[in-house]
Design an enzyme around this catalytic site. Structure first.
Site, PDB file in Angstrom:
ATOM      1  N   HIS A 155       0.851  -1.195   0.000  1.00  0.00           N
ATOM      2  CA  HIS A 155       0.000   0.000   0.000  1.00  0.00           C
ATOM      3  C   HIS A 155       0.888   1.247   0.000  1.00  0.00           C
ATOM      4  O   HIS A 155       2.098   1.161   0.219  1.00  0.00           O
ATOM      5  CB  HIS A 155      -0.927   0.019   1.220  1.00  0.00           C
ATOM      6  CG  HIS A 155      -0.219   0.101   2.528  1.00  0.00           C
ATOM      7  ND1 HIS A 155      -0.072  -0.987   3.360  1.00  0.00           N
ATOM      8  CD2 HIS A 155       0.391   1.127   3.142  1.00  0.00           C
ATOM      9  CE1 HIS A 155       0.594  -0.620   4.425  1.00  0.00           C
ATOM     10  NE2 HIS A 155       0.897   0.659   4.320  1.00  0.00           N
TER      11      HIS A 155
HETATM   12  P1  TYD Z   1      -2.291  -3.752   7.211  1.00  0.00           P
HETATM   13  O1  TYD Z   1      -2.336  -2.320   6.784  1.00  0.00           O
HETATM   14  O2  TYD Z   1      -2.733  -4.770   6.214  1.00  0.00           O
HETATM   15  O3  TYD Z   1      -0.851  -4.113   7.731  1.00  0.00           O
HETATM   16  P2  TYD Z   1       0.542  -4.004   6.953  1.00  0.00           P
HETATM   17  O4  TYD Z   1       0.337  -3.057   5.820  1.00  0.00           O
HETATM   18  O5  TYD Z   1       1.497  -3.480   7.972  1.00  0.00           O
HETATM   19  O6  TYD Z   1       0.918  -5.341   6.472  1.00  0.00           O
HETATM   20  O7  TYD Z   1      -3.166  -3.858   8.533  1.00  0.00           O
HETATM   21  C1  TYD Z   1      -3.678  -5.098   8.987  1.00  0.00           C
HETATM   22  C2  TYD Z   1      -4.954  -4.831   9.764  1.00  0.00           C
HETATM   23  O8  TYD Z   1      -4.678  -4.090  10.952  1.00  0.00           O
HETATM   24  C3  TYD Z   1      -5.966  -4.035   8.968  1.00  0.00           C
HETATM   25  O9  TYD Z   1      -7.248  -4.590   9.216  1.00  0.00           O
HETATM   26  C4  TYD Z   1      -5.915  -2.667   9.580  1.00  0.00           C
HETATM   27  C5  TYD Z   1      -5.493  -2.932  11.005  1.00  0.00           C
HETATM   28  N1  TYD Z   1      -4.700  -1.840  11.616  1.00  0.00           N
HETATM   29  C6  TYD Z   1      -5.238  -1.121  12.670  1.00  0.00           C
HETATM   30  O10 TYD Z   1      -6.372  -1.362  13.116  1.00  0.00           O
HETATM   31  N2  TYD Z   1      -4.478  -0.133  13.257  1.00  0.00           N
HETATM   32  C7  TYD Z   1      -3.240   0.172  12.814  1.00  0.00           C
HETATM   33  O11 TYD Z   1      -2.575   1.080  13.359  1.00  0.00           O
HETATM   34  C8  TYD Z   1      -2.706  -0.565  11.691  1.00  0.00           C
HETATM   35  C9  TYD Z   1      -1.336  -0.268  11.145  1.00  0.00           C
HETATM   36  C10 TYD Z   1      -3.474  -1.553  11.123  1.00  0.00           C
END
Ligand code: TYD
Length: 144
Positions: free
Chosen positions: A55
Site C-alpha cells: 500500500h
Molecule cells: P495492514 O495495513 O494490512 O498491515 P501491513 O500493511 O502493515 O501489512 O493492517 C492489517 C490490519 O490491521 C488491517 O485490518 C488494519 C489494522 N490496523 C489497525 O487497526 N491499526 C493500525 O494502526 C494498523 C497499522 C493496522
C-alpha cells in the site's frame, strides 16, 4: 488531494547508548524523527516467506525500525523500486507519504516497529496498485 512530500526516503541514525549490560536506543520529540509521532505499531510472528505492506499513504509519513531481526522494505515511487535491508535497531527508514511499500524476507523472530505521523485511518491508504500508479501519473501531469 494527496499531499506530496518533497522529502525522500532515507536511513536515519538513531542514538545508540552502548553499555556492557546491553545497548539502548530512543526517540524523543522531533529530535530524531522528522514529524510528530501520532502512533506506533509493530508486526511480529511473520511466517517465513510472508510479506506485509502492499500500500501507500496519502498523507502519513513513517519511520520503520527493525527492532529485532531483519527484513527488507521495498519502496516504489512510481518509477523505480529501491530495497532497504533493515537489520539494526538503531537505524530507521524514513518513508514520506506517496511511496508504495512492501516488506518481505523476514528473518524468524523479527519485529518491525513503525512510528507514524497520523492516527489509523483507512481512508489514508491506497491499497490498489493501479490506483497508486494513477495517482502518481496525475501528480506528475499536474506538475506537483
Ligand atoms: P495492514 O495495513 O494490512 O498491515 P501491513 O500493511 O502493515 O501489512 O493492517 C492489517 C490490519 O490491521 C488491517 O485490518 C488494519 C489494522 N490496523 C489497525 O487497526 N491499526 C493500525 O494502526 C494498523 C497499522 C493496522
Amino acid at each position: 488531494m494527496e499531499s506530496v512530500s518533497q522529502n525522500k526516503p532515507r536511513i536515519i541514525q538513531l542514538p545508540k547508548i552502548c553499555d556492557p549490560r546491553g545497548n539502548l536506543t530512543f526517540v524523543q520529540d522531533m529530535e530524531q524523527v522528522p514529524f510528530e509521532i501520532s502512533r506506533v505499531y509493530w508486526t511480529y510472528d511473520v511466517p517465513a516467506g510472508e510479506f506485509r505492506g502492499g500500500h501507500s499513504h496519502r498523507t502519513a509519513e513513517e519511520v520503520v525500525v527493525a527492532s529485532g531481526g531483519s527484513f527488507n522494505v521495498n519502496l516504489f515511487d512510481g518509477e523505480e523500486w529501491v530495497t532497504y535491508t533493515l537489520n539494526r535497531p538503531y537505524q530507521g527508514l524514513y518513508i514520506p507519504s506517496g511511496y508504495w511499500r512492501t516488506l518481505d524476507n523476514f528473518a524468524s523472530g523479527s519485529v518491525c516497529l513503525v512510528m507514524t505521523s497520523t492516527k489509523y485511518d483507512e481512508a489514508d491508504y491506497v491499497r490498489d496498485f493501479d490506483e497508486f500508479k494513477r495517482i502518481v501519473s496525475e501528480r506528475r501531469n499536474g506538475g506537483v
